[in-house]
Design a protein around this motif. Structure first.
Motif, mmCIF file in Angstrom:
data_model
loop_
_atom_site.group_PDB
_atom_site.id
_atom_site.type_symbol
_atom_site.label_atom_id
_atom_site.label_comp_id
_atom_site.label_asym_id
_atom_site.label_seq_id
_atom_site.Cartn_x
_atom_site.Cartn_y
_atom_site.Cartn_z
ATOM 1 N N LEU A 167 0.818 -1.204 0.000
ATOM 2 C CA LEU A 167 0.000 0.000 0.000
ATOM 3 C C LEU A 167 0.860 1.265 0.000
ATOM 4 O O LEU A 167 0.507 2.272 -0.627
ATOM 5 C CB LEU A 167 -0.935 -0.008 1.220
ATOM 6 N N ALA A 168 1.984 1.207 0.722
ATOM 7 C CA ALA A 168 2.887 2.362 0.721
ATOM 8 C C ALA A 168 3.444 2.616 -0.684
ATOM 9 O O ALA A 168 3.526 3.771 -1.139
ATOM 10 C CB ALA A 168 4.027 2.129 1.707
ATOM 11 N N ALA A 169 3.795 1.517 -1.357
ATOM 12 C CA ALA A 169 4.301 1.672 -2.722
ATOM 13 C C ALA A 169 3.215 2.216 -3.649
ATOM 14 O O ALA A 169 3.468 3.059 -4.516
ATOM 15 C CB ALA A 169 4.813 0.332 -3.247
ATOM 16 N N LEU A 170 1.975 1.721 -3.408
ATOM 17 C CA LEU A 170 0.873 2.198 -4.232
ATOM 18 C C LEU A 170 0.611 3.677 -3.997
ATOM 19 O O LEU A 170 0.368 4.440 -4.935
ATOM 20 C CB LEU A 170 -0.389 1.380 -3.915
ATOM 21 N N ASN A 171 0.673 4.114 -2.730
ATOM 22 C CA ASN A 171 0.490 5.532 -2.421
ATOM 23 C C ASN A 171 1.573 6.399 -3.072
ATOM 24 O O ASN A 171 1.300 7.498 -3.577
ATOM 25 C CB ASN A 171 0.501 5.746 -0.900
ATOM 26 N N ALA A 172 2.816 5.884 -3.041
ATOM 27 C CA ALA A 172 3.907 6.639 -3.670
ATOM 28 C C ALA A 172 3.661 6.789 -5.174
ATOM 29 O O ALA A 172 3.898 7.859 -5.769
ATOM 30 C CB ALA A 172 5.241 5.943 -3.411
ATOM 31 N N ASN A 173 3.160 5.692 -5.768
ATOM 32 C CA ASN A 173 2.867 5.742 -7.191
ATOM 33 C C ASN A 173 1.744 6.735 -7.487
ATOM 34 O O ASN A 173 1.790 7.491 -8.474
ATOM 35 C CB ASN A 173 2.487 4.345 -7.681
ATOM 36 N N LEU A 174 0.733 6.746 -6.610
ATOM 37 C CA LEU A 174 -0.371 7.673 -6.791
ATOM 38 C C LEU A 174 0.101 9.121 -6.685
ATOM 39 O O LEU A 174 -0.324 10.018 -7.446
ATOM 40 C CB LEU A 174 -1.469 7.396 -5.761
#
Length: 551
Positions: free
Chosen positions: A146-153
């Protein structure tokens, strides 16, 4: 998803006196769990920092200084981590739970077990702690993703400034989904721990019920006083209710294969009504109806009882404790294309609550979906109802209109000429006369009760206190039947049965157990060789005669 390394899977043991640490480690490693004994507080804290799944610590090793140092480490652990401790308490007299809780509050996630305790209880606690820790590792990976996904967002938001509003909406949705995932993981951890703990308690309670029930039957056989016989009958009825309760606890504890048998619907409804009325409260009117052409269903009694009770509790909550619930059984044809051809019985729970929208109704059978507030529901009840119906050869459906209540249907295969029997038929003792039986059971009281019951049936009985003693007895002489418990300290009943049949390939084996998961037993020696505790004298005689092929 990456798996934790071997250090993160180990259980640490700190017990400074005598051979306590080695004994504890032996119990834990019995189930294939990695275990490491540490010499003192410094070694414990260092090992936890390097990676571990849980720690089993004797109370005498936890000085005030040690507790303070552990608390300092716990305060710095990662947000996903809630390191579990199992503390073995000394026998206490008069110590208040609040005082114990305050004493070990620094450990945070702690389970207190008072000594002396059984090896099975300790192994269950260690297994539950290990499973809870594995759930935390899964949560760690979910949070990383989820942290990686947030960074991508965030990167996409920076690149697409003209779509800032839409990107903010997506980010908000992702945050909400993360919180929901964290809540689901935390709830699953609690359910897993409660399930394992409940299973261990139910297993021990089944042993106690077996001792009580066996002795009551022997008293009933030899007494000639009507007043004594009446009291024995009442006590036996209480034992049967206790056995029913432990069966329900074991159903909650873990998945188990369904015991599908013809079950009279009237008997089923009477049992469910007895369970439901105290739970529903005075504000709920419960009405039961059974159509004249309904006889029985092919079902697992405890599973379908729990399913109907769950539906009625959900209906009560939807009506805020005031309203009308109708439990109905009828014969009908299921919706086209939903079930194979055949006769079915429709069991329906209808309430007068606010009803559901079509969007909500489409999701009610999904795991972890719930309309209740956080902490008020798990979202697992209706998914279990759906799974039970499908395993039984049926199906489950929901019908609801906002403002007009809801109906949950369970469709079960119909059974004809279903009869209820509280007591099994008596066994002809002449068939068992002279049969030589070896009883292997680690609980002395349970073993004594089984031995007395077999003697009353006319068998010649020898006994052993564990699997090792049982093998030694087998090497000296071949009995006509081996009757063994399943959960024992040195080896399970299945291990004993396999080694016994290596000596005597045709040796009849009967496993008497209150344990829920029958997969290992049925795989090794077959389902017909299982006698569930607690059992009545007639059930014991029938099982012995069946397995020994005495007709």
């Amino acid at each position: 998803m990456p798996m934790p390394d071997q250090r993160e899977e180990r259980v640490l043991v700190l017990a400074p006196h005598g051979r306590d640490a080695d004994v504890i480690a032996g119990v834990v490693t019995r189930d294939g769990v990695g275990c490491e004994v540490v010499a003192g507080a410094d070694a414990l804290i260092e090992a936890i920092g390097q990676g571990a799944a849980a720690a089993i610590v004797a109370e005498e090793a936890l000085s005030a200084l040690t507790l303070a140092r552990i608390a300092a480490w716990l305060a710095d652990q990662e947000p996903w981590s809630d390191f579990p401790f199992v503390v073995l308490l000394a026998k206490r007299y008069g110590a208040a739970p609040a005082q114990l809780k305050a004493t070990f509050a620094a450990l945070g996630n702690v389970l207190l077990l008072e000594r002396p305790l059984s090896a099975d209880t300790l192994a269950t606690a260690a297994g539950s702690a290990l499973r809870a820790r594995r759930r935390q590792y899964e949560a760690r990976e979910v949070l990383a993703q989820l942290a990686a996904l947030n960074a991508n967002l965030e990167a996409r938001v920076e690149e697409r400034t003209r779509a800032l509003a839409q990107a903010n909406d997506r980010l908000t949705a992702e945050v909400m989904e993360r919180e929901r995932a964290q809540q689901a993981v935390a709830q699953a951890q609690k359910l897993e721990f409660l399930g394992r703990f409940t299973g261990g308690v139910a297993h021990d309670f089944n042993n106690l019920l077996n001792v009580i029930q066996g002795n009551l039957e022997l008293i009933g056989m030899f007494t000639r006083e009507e007043s004594t016989q009446g009291r024995v009958d009442k006590a036996q009825a209480a034992c049967r209710r206790g056995a029913k309760l432990t069966g329900q606890l074991l159903t909650f504890a873990r998945d188990q294969s369904l015991d599908l048998r013809p079950l009279p619907v009237r008997t089923l409804f009477e049992s469910v009504e007895e369970l439901a009325r105290p739970v529903l409260g005075a504000g709920v009117e419960l009405v039961l109806s059974i159509d004249a052409d309904v006889d029985g269903v092919l079902a697992d009694a405890s599973q379908v009882e729990m399913a109907l009770l769950n539906l009625m509790i959900n209906a009560r909550d939807a009506m805020s404790g005031r309203g009308h619930i109708h439990l109905q059984a009828s014969r009908a044809q299921p919706p086209a294309g939903t079930l194979a051809g055949g006769d079915y019985v429709r069991l329906a729970v209808t309430d007068t609550g606010p009803g559901m929208s079509s969007e909500v109704a489409a999701k009610v059978f999904e795991p972890f979906f719930t309309t209740k507030a956080v902490g008020k529901g798990t979202g697992l009840g209706l998914s279990q109802v759906y799974g039970m119906a499908q395993q039984s050869g049926g199906a489950a459906f929901v019908h609801s209109v906002p403002g007009e209540g809801a109906t949950i249907e369970i469709w079960m295969p119909a059974a004809h000429d279903a009869t209820a029997s509280e007591r099994p038929a008596a066994v002809d003792r002449r068939k068992l006369a002279g049969l030589r039986v070896l009883v292997v059971e680690d609980d002395e009281s349970v073993r004594a009760g089984i031995v007395d019951a077999l003697l009353a049936l006319g068998c010649h009985v020898s006994q052993a206190g564990d699997g090792g003693e049982g093998l030694a007895a087998l090497e000296g002489d071949r009995p006509g039947l081996l009757l063994t418990d399943y959960l024992m300290p040195d080896m399970t009943g299945v291990d004993l049965a396999v080694r016994a049949r290596a000596l005597f390939p045709s040796l009849p084996v009967l496993v008497a157990t209150g344990y829920a998961d029958m997969g290992a037993i049925e795989h090794a020696i077959g389902s017909d060789a299982v006698l569930r505790k607690p059992f009545q004298l007639a059930e014991l005689g029938a099982a012995v005669a069946r397995v020994a092929n005495l007709g």
